[in-house]
Design an enzyme around this catalytic site. Structure first.
Site, PDB file in Angstrom:
ATOM      1  N   ASN A   7      -5.956   2.035  10.526  1.00 56.77           N
ATOM      2  CA  ASN A   7      -4.715   1.389  10.113  1.00 56.77           C
ATOM      3  C   ASN A   7      -3.552   2.194  10.699  1.00 56.77           C
ATOM      4  OD1 ASN A   7      -2.474   0.370   8.832  1.00 56.77           O
ATOM      5  ND2 ASN A   7      -3.364   0.422   6.772  1.00 56.77           N
ATOM      6  N   LYS A  14      -3.755   5.799   9.081  1.00 61.74           N
ATOM      7  CA  LYS A  14      -4.737   6.007   8.016  1.00 61.74           C
ATOM      8  C   LYS A  14      -6.107   5.664   8.580  1.00 61.74           C
ATOM      9  CE  LYS A  14      -1.670   4.362   4.384  1.00 61.74           C
ATOM     10  NZ  LYS A  14      -1.431   3.237   3.496  1.00 61.74           N
ATOM     11  N   ARG A  78      -6.683  -2.871  11.313  1.00 67.37           N
ATOM     12  CA  ARG A  78      -5.630  -3.674  10.720  1.00 67.37           C
ATOM     13  C   ARG A  78      -4.665  -4.065  11.841  1.00 67.37           C
ATOM     14  NH1 ARG A  78      -0.478  -1.985   7.102  1.00 67.37           N
ATOM     15  NH2 ARG A  78       0.150  -4.114   6.631  1.00 67.37           N
ATOM     16  N   HIS A 167       0.549  -8.823   4.241  1.00 67.67           N
ATOM     17  CA  HIS A 167      -0.277  -8.246   3.161  1.00 67.67           C
ATOM     18  C   HIS A 167      -1.484  -9.124   2.852  1.00 67.67           C
ATOM     19  CE1 HIS A 167       3.628  -6.227   1.492  1.00 67.67           C
ATOM     20  NE2 HIS A 167       2.938  -5.328   2.198  1.00 67.67           N
ATOM     21  N   ARG A 228      13.817  -2.220   2.315  1.00 67.04           N
ATOM     22  CA  ARG A 228      14.142  -3.534   2.894  1.00 67.04           C
ATOM     23  C   ARG A 228      14.840  -4.408   1.862  1.00 67.04           C
ATOM     24  NH1 ARG A 228       8.221  -4.805   5.039  1.00 67.04           N
ATOM     25  NH2 ARG A 228       7.757  -2.649   4.574  1.00 67.04           N
ATOM     26  N   ASP A 270      11.634   5.736  -3.691  1.00 66.38           N
ATOM     27  CA  ASP A 270      10.491   5.932  -4.581  1.00 66.38           C
ATOM     28  C   ASP A 270      10.864   5.554  -6.004  1.00 66.38           C
ATOM     29  OD1 ASP A 270       8.380   6.973  -6.234  1.00 66.38           O
ATOM     30  OD2 ASP A 270       7.746   8.136  -4.485  1.00 66.38           O
ATOM     31  N   GLU A 321       0.512  -1.381  -9.791  1.00 65.17           N
ATOM     32  CA  GLU A 321      -0.595  -0.722 -10.484  1.00 65.17           C
ATOM     33  C   GLU A 321      -0.118   0.376 -11.431  1.00 65.17           C
ATOM     34  OE1 GLU A 321      -3.663   0.563  -7.663  1.00 65.17           O
ATOM     35  OE2 GLU A 321      -3.200  -1.202  -6.454  1.00 65.17           O
ATOM     36  N   GLU A 376      -7.013  -2.207   0.609  1.00 69.80           N
ATOM     37  CA  GLU A 376      -6.916  -2.917   1.882  1.00 69.80           C
ATOM     38  C   GLU A 376      -7.975  -2.458   2.869  1.00 69.80           C
ATOM     39  OE1 GLU A 376      -2.602  -2.104   1.666  1.00 69.80           O
ATOM     40  OE2 GLU A 376      -2.408  -4.028   2.689  1.00 69.80           O
TER      41      GLU A 376
HETATM   42  P1  AMP Z   1       2.326   1.609  -1.902  1.00 68.73           P
HETATM   43  O1  AMP Z   1       3.199   1.152  -0.771  1.00 68.73           O
HETATM   44  O2  AMP Z   1       1.450   0.535  -2.458  1.00 68.73           O
HETATM   45  O3  AMP Z   1       1.605   2.901  -1.614  1.00 68.73           O
HETATM   46  O4  AMP Z   1       3.336   1.949  -3.112  1.00 68.73           O
HETATM   47  C1  AMP Z   1       4.157   3.068  -3.038  1.00 68.73           C
HETATM   48  C2  AMP Z   1       5.247   2.985  -4.072  1.00 68.73           C
HETATM   49  O5  AMP Z   1       4.700   2.822  -5.377  1.00 68.73           O
HETATM   50  C3  AMP Z   1       6.032   4.280  -4.124  1.00 68.73           C
HETATM   51  O6  AMP Z   1       7.110   4.239  -3.245  1.00 68.73           O
HETATM   52  C4  AMP Z   1       6.535   4.305  -5.541  1.00 68.73           C
HETATM   53  O7  AMP Z   1       7.800   3.702  -5.560  1.00 68.73           O
HETATM   54  C5  AMP Z   1       5.603   3.397  -6.324  1.00 68.73           C
HETATM   55  N1  AMP Z   1       4.847   4.162  -7.344  1.00 68.73           N
HETATM   56  C6  AMP Z   1       3.682   4.810  -7.199  1.00 68.73           C
HETATM   57  N2  AMP Z   1       3.297   5.371  -8.375  1.00 68.73           N
HETATM   58  C7  AMP Z   1       4.242   5.041  -9.284  1.00 68.73           C
HETATM   59  C8  AMP Z   1       4.444   5.317 -10.686  1.00 68.73           C
HETATM   60  N3  AMP Z   1       3.557   6.035 -11.397  1.00 68.73           N
HETATM   61  N4  AMP Z   1       5.532   4.821 -11.274  1.00 68.73           N
HETATM   62  C9  AMP Z   1       6.434   4.091 -10.584  1.00 68.73           C
HETATM   63  N5  AMP Z   1       6.302   3.810  -9.271  1.00 68.73           N
HETATM   64  C10 AMP Z   1       5.234   4.271  -8.618  1.00 68.73           C
END
Ligand code: AMP
Length: 603
Positions: A7, A14, A78, A167, A228, A270, A321, A376
């Site tokens: 990926n 990754k 991917r 996605h 975004r 984040d 999640e 994924e």
């Molecule tokens: P992903 O792109 O699926 O890896 O999601 C990453 C984003 O999930 C990060 O930028 C965080 O904003 C959010 N995230 C991950 N863990 C948590 C958590 N425990 N609480 C709130 N947001 C989270």
């Protein structure tokens, strides 16, 4: 079996070696900060600096280390954009590689990175199958009304402007997991899947197919994301362009990298940081959370309308999640839809690879609220394993479920009266997979010049003409030579006698040996590139047997579900078991359409 999943993102790579059936990882590696002095390969506890490495240089270091002592059987890549050409996972050859390269203008940050991964991995592993799994492919089933932009036709055609969606492996994966959890066939479910990560999108999944999704031609449309903007009045861009003197590159930076949660909060992309600051009273962070949640709620309402209802709403990816707060804000007050949110269950949600699904709706909620751990890499490995196991082409990944049609009888109203007594109403015993059809409790004996067959089930509803469908073997038992016909076509067919509890009835026509056929919804027909009454060839592969049925009729109707019907003789030949006392029975087997077939024009 082990599959390497590659990926390649714009600034990171990754790599996973995993068992596609269990998802268990044999090894993983990550390369971060490509093309910067801090670029490094991270594998377990080891960190290998590879300053300023690009994709090719990083893969030259990472792949041999990852694969040392770990043989793999296939590689899944991917690929973000499959354009209009790739609507399913595809075995990679030089022509496919060229086609992916030609799609780069649609995804300038992603497709060239994906290609670099393919080139490097093919060079290192030239003898095993490489499979491209496209982010866009799952959404190829979106109807035209959902994928079209209201722009001038000439421009649309010149640049292939349309909505593609992204996605795909994640939405497809979590939809499937939700189906398993709910113990329902995906074909009967309406799901809204919310992939909420750094990139975010919502998809309406009806009958297992994507019918609408929030990302468009590029991954910019739709939800608020890490950096975004998602949906925005295009007039705003015209205005900013004019006032700030921003050119296209400037607008690109603004929309892709400076907006979203970052732009709103002013602190970063984040959500964990934003939630912490919001709790401490930061107004901008509070607004960022509210706008994010509001946008998702809007899409959930819209997609329930698109599908005429919803059976489950699924949350996945980093935010979906892990952020109970965000799920709370999104899923509260959805009672009007039939989704009753349970605050305690929401707070207690924990999902993992071992326990990928958790529910946070109240017991008895008509619409179920679920969290599903996305994977994924596993979804990609699964597709790569499927294609590398002998399937040769795009449509190979699109499998068609098989049902075995045991001998059965359709009756007119008058025949029901004669055989079961005047005014008798047929008693439904079991619904059949084709909507509106059912097997009945009632059974009859079929009598031919040579022999008789007892306990032949009647199917409902009543029809304008009587019809008795039997297999070749049954014909020999009865001593009648019945033609192979489409269901409903009984002109010039032999008659037969039926015996029921209230009397017997001799039909002057109606005995047929049913022609094997595939029922398809018009969307399936579009996907497979076939029309009603086309005749195709299909390959059945069960337990390593490779059996081909020629002369298979395609029947297309909006009221059909995708399914191939075989009679019991054919099912025996293919070593498929099923059958349930005269009911059409799903077998768990599946077939692939082949290109080499009469009237089948898939290109
Ligand atoms: P992903 O792109 O699926 O890896 O999601 C990453 C984003 O999930 C990060 O930028 C965080 O904003 C959010 N995230 C991950 N863990 C948590 C958590 N425990 N609480 C709130 N947001 C989270």
């Amino acid at each position: 079996m082990h599959v390497l999943v590659v990926n390649c993102g714009s600034s990171s790579i990754k790599l996973d070696v995993l068992d596609p059936h269990t998802g268990e990882r044999a090894a993983t590696a990550r390369v971060e900060r490509l093309r910067s002095p801090g670029c490094a390969l991270v594998m377990g506890d080891a960190v290998v600096p590879i300053p300023d490495a690009d994709h090719a240089a990083a893969l030259a270091v990472a792949l041999p280390r990852l694969l040392e002592g770990r043989p793999v059987d296939a590689v899944g890549h991917r690929v973000v954009h499959g354009g209009a050409r790739f609507d399913a996972p595809t075995l990679i050859d030089d022509a496919v590689l060229e086609a992916i390269a030609a799609l780069s203008p649609l995804a300038p940050l992603h497709n060239p990175a994906n290609l670099a991964g393919i080139v490097a991995a093919r060079a290192l592993l030239p003898t095993i199958p490489h499979v491209a799994v496209f982010d866009t492919a799952f959404h190829a089933t979106m109807p035209r009304r959902a994928r079209s932009y209201a722009l001038p036709k000439a421009l649309v055609e010149k640049y292939g402007l349309r909505r593609y969606g992204f996605h795909g492996p994640s939405h497809a994966w979590v939809a499937q997991q939700a189906g398993h959890y709910l113990k329902e066939d995906l074909r009967g479910l309406r799901l809204i899947t919310c992939h909420l990560g750094n990139g975010a999108s919502v998809t309406a999944v009806e009958g297992g197919r994507s019918v609408e999704t929030s990302m468009g031609m590029t991954p910019l449309e739709g939800l608020v994301m890490g950096t975004r903007a998602g949906d925005i009045d295009p007039g705003v861009l015209l205005e900013i362009g004019r006032r700030e003197g921003l050119d296209v590159a400037g607008l690109d930076r603004l929309l892709n990298h400076q907006s979203g949660l970052l732009g709103l909060s002013g602190v970063g992309n984040d959500l964990r940081d934003i939630e912490a600051l919001a709790a401490a009273g930061d107004e901008d962070c509070r607004l960022a959370i509210q706008v994010f949640a509001h946008r998702v709620r809007k899409y959930i309402g819209a997609y329930a309308a698109v599908m005429g209802g919803v059976d489950a709403i699924v949350f996945t990816a980093g935010i979906g999640e892990h952020s109970a707060l965000m799920r709370h804000r999104i899923a509260q007050r959805l009672d009007f839809l039939g989704a009753r949110f349970d605050e305690d269950r929401n707070r207690d949600v924990r999902v993992s690879a071992a326990h990928p699904v958790a529910e946070f709706s109240e017991p008895g909620s008509r619409v179920r609220l679920l969290v599903v751990a996305t994977d994924e890499a596993r979804a990609i490995a699964h597709d790569a394993a499927l294609l590398s196991a002998g399937a040769q082409s795009v449509e190979a990944a699109s499998r068609i479920p098989i049902a075995i049609s045991a001998r059965h009888i359709h009756l007119t109203r008058a025949a029901v009266d004669a055989l079961f007594g005047p005014g008798h109403a047929l008693t439904p015993y079991k619904p059949l997979s084709q909507p509106g059809q059912f097997a009945c409790e009632e059974k009859l004996t079929v009598v031919g010049p040579k022999g008789r067959i007892a306990n032949v089930r009647v199917l409902g509803p009543e029809r304008p003409e009587c019809q008795v469908e039997v297999s070749r073997t049954d014909e020999f038992a009865l001593g009648v030579d019945a033609p192979v016909r489409d269901s409903g076509d009984v002109a010039n067919t032999p008659g037969v006698t039926l015996e029921g509890p209230a009397g017997s009835l001799t039909l002057s026509k109606g005995l047929i040996c049913a022609r094997r056929h595939i029922h398809m919804h018009p969307d399936d027909a579009a996907r497979f590139g076939v029309k009603d009454r086309d005749v195709v060839e299909v390959a059945v592969d069960t337990d390593g047997r490779d059996l081909t049925f020629g002369d298979v009729l395609i029947r297309v109707s909006a009221k059909y579900r995708l399914e191939m019907h075989l009679d019991t003789d054919e099912a025996n030949a293919a070593q498929l078991s099923g059958g349930d006392g005269g009911v059409l029975a799903s077998t768990g087997g599946s077939v692939r359409l082949r290109r080499r077939s009469v009237g089948f024009d898939a290109e």
